[in-house]
Enzyme design. Structure first.
Site, PDB file in Angstrom:
ATOM      1  CE  LYS A 198      -8.993   1.189   2.875  1.00 30.41           C
ATOM      2  NZ  LYS A 198      -7.851   1.649   3.790  1.00 30.41           N
ATOM      3  CD  GLU A 201      -2.653   1.236   2.830  1.00 34.99           C
ATOM      4  OE1 GLU A 201      -3.675   2.177   2.747  1.00 34.99           O
ATOM      5  OE2 GLU A 201      -2.315   0.388   3.628  1.00 34.99           O
ATOM      6  CB  CYS A 239      -5.561  -1.075   4.774  1.00 34.71           C
ATOM      7  SG  CYS A 239      -5.179  -0.816   6.516  1.00 34.71           S
TER       8      CYS A 239
END
Length: 522
Positions: A341, A271, A393
């Site tokens: 995301k 990430e 995440c």
């Protein structure tokens, strides 16, 4: 059975909740999940009112979250800019908020029951209902659900069938049965208590037999195809990650670690591995893209993007190099082979009520805390002819989101993260076990790429096949076996959840109405 005084029972619930942290990684004493909830169950059983049951639930859950997510305080303390008193206060408020949901389950269990015989059997379904609420209210934070503690236990075999939520249901059902058994042994053996014994032994026998039975079906099978992957763990300290003078050294580190691994079909950077906005580093990205194309490989990297048309920031994953084996173009700015995301982290990636909170403290003004959401359903990334389902995440904590993006063509699940925010705590270990649970539930190999650990490759059975420990700069090279087929849970995760909530509740309420209601006088 009041063998524990009322004034001490809530404190016992608090201690039992605190002990639950040891059921999860890195301690993995999974059997604690079959003991610790007994204190809460006893409190619900002996409570005089639903409010008393809720209070015991609040004590239990506060201890559970205070110990279980204490790693959150690392990021608040080190990067939030708050005095210690206020950072601890914020953690207390967070744990109290999360504790509301188990407290609600405890309240409803006592409130909906008309007889002591069936009171406790309402708890597993009501607990799942409140856990569902915890996963959606204020964007959701379903961390530390009980089922995650069982990834190394015999109960893990339930995951492909009923998922982690189903394992939570089984744990609580076993706890209720065990409590009923203890309850019977401590009291006179009247016919009423013998019914408790029959219920308890029946449920324990059913759970034991089903645990053996669900081990036998093979939901997915290996295709015989393999690919080589290389996961790059740069181990960049969070304190320097976004300093302008560290931008090029960081990018060059990832490129240098990649150059000697171009024989891999797929190379993963974590990430926001590229610590700059995508439009600002086009020259670097073009160079990496051409290098990957020449070596017939594909790189997937985390990066931040700013869309000039919509004026929005996104936490993104992009592909560099080959999309298909005959691809000679690869990456270009704003191409569609990317992922934005969807499930943003409150405070870290967006600030609710920001007009009030941002002026209060640096915690509410962290770098990159103004992201926009990507779509809930997005196409899989295509990398060297592979279909890859990406999550960033803590999106790995939401199985319904994964299911919504799963297709018949999906080969691999990919999750990237930067857990450097949480230092040397148990948070990254819990995060890894959540990824293992998703691999087992969905029957797909999973790649987990992180900035500073724990980077790992996980097979379709949830087993770790390769790993890089925390705080090491390294490359994890591995062969990944592809599979075909689907698990039951991957097809109907929400349906399975609601069936486990509603069917027991309906059956128990019907039992109360028809078999325990007072008889009318003739």
């Amino acid at each position: 059975m009041n063998f524990i005084k009322k004034d001490k029972l809530n404190w016992l619930c608090l201690l039992a909740g605190l002990s639950l942290v040891f059921a999860y990684a890195p301690y993995s004493l999974w059997w604690l999940a079959f003991i610790a909830p007994l204190a809460l169950i006893h409190a619900i059983k002996t409570a005089q009112t639903p409010k008393q049951a809720a209070k015991s639930g609040l004590y239990f859950a506060f201890g559970w979250f205070a110990s279980g997510i204490s790693w959150v305080h690392v990021s608040i303390d080190q990067f939030g800019g708050l005095p210690l008193f206020f950072s601890i206060l914020l953690m207390v408020l967070l744990c109290l908020y999360l504790a509301i949901y188990p407290a609600l389950a405890s309240y409803l269990t006592k409130r909906l029951s008309k007889t002591s015989t069936v009171t406790l059997w309402l708890l597993p379904s009501l607990w799942l209902f409140t856990e569902f609420l915890r996963s959606i209210v204020l964007t959701g934070f379903p961390w530390l659900s009980l089922g995650y503690s069982q990834i190394n236990s015999p109960l893990a075999s339930y995951a492909p069938v009923i998922g982690e939520v189903g394992i939570t249901f089984v744990i609580l059902s076993f706890n209720v049965a065990l409590y009923q058994l203890i309850y019977f042994l401590r009291l006179k053996q009247t016919q009423h208590h013998k019914n408790d014994l029959i219920q308890a032994t029946g449920v324990i026998a059913l759970i034991t037999s089903l645990t053996i039975a669900v081990n036998y079906p093979t939901w997915v099978k290996e295709t015989g195809e393999e690919l080589t992957v290389a996961l790059i763990q740069g181990n960049i300290e969070q304190s320097i990650k976004w300093q302008p003078e560290e931008e090029w050294p960081t990018m060059l580190k990832y490129l240098d670690l990649t150059r000697v691994n171009y024989d891999a079909d797929l190379i993963i950077w974590p990430e926001s591995a590229v610590p700059a906005l995508e439009p600002a580093v086009q020259e670097f990205l073009s160079t990496v893209n051409q290098s990957a194309l020449l070596n017939k490989s594909t790189i997937i990297t985390g990066i931040l993007n700013y869309n000039f048309e919509s004026k929005q920031y996104f936490n993104a994953l992009i592909t560099l190099g080959k999309k298909h084996s005959d691809d000679d173009l690869g990456y270009f700015y704003n191409h569609s082979n990317r992922y934005y995301k969807n499930h943003l982290l409150p405070i870290g990636e967006f600030v609710p009520f920001q007009e009030w909170l941002r002026p209060i403290a640096p915690l509410f003004n962290l770098p990159q805390s103004s992201f926009s959401r990507g779509n809930y359903v997005q196409p899989n990334l295509i990398a060297n002819d592979l279909a890859i389902l990406p999550l960033i995440c803590f999106e790995i904590a939401f199985p319904s989101q994964l299911a919504a993006n799963l297709t018949q063509e999906t080969n691999i699940i990919l999750t990237v993260s930067n857990d450097a925010w949480f230092g040397d705590s148990h948070g990254p270990h819990q995060h890894l076990d959540m990824a293992r649970m998703r691999a087992l539930e969905f029957g797909k190999p999973l790649l987990r790429s992180t900035n500073n650990g724990i980077t790992a490759t996980i097979d379709h059975l949830g087993n770790i096949s390769g790993i890089i420990p925390q705080f090491e700069e390294a490359v994890l090279k591995a062969n990944i076996k592809l599979v075909s087929g689907n698990t039951p849970y991957s097809q109907w995760p929400r349906l399975i959840l609601w069936l486990m909530i509603l069917i027991p509740l309906v059956l128990i309420m019907l039992f109360q109405h028809y078999f325990t209601a007072p008889k009318k006088a003739a």
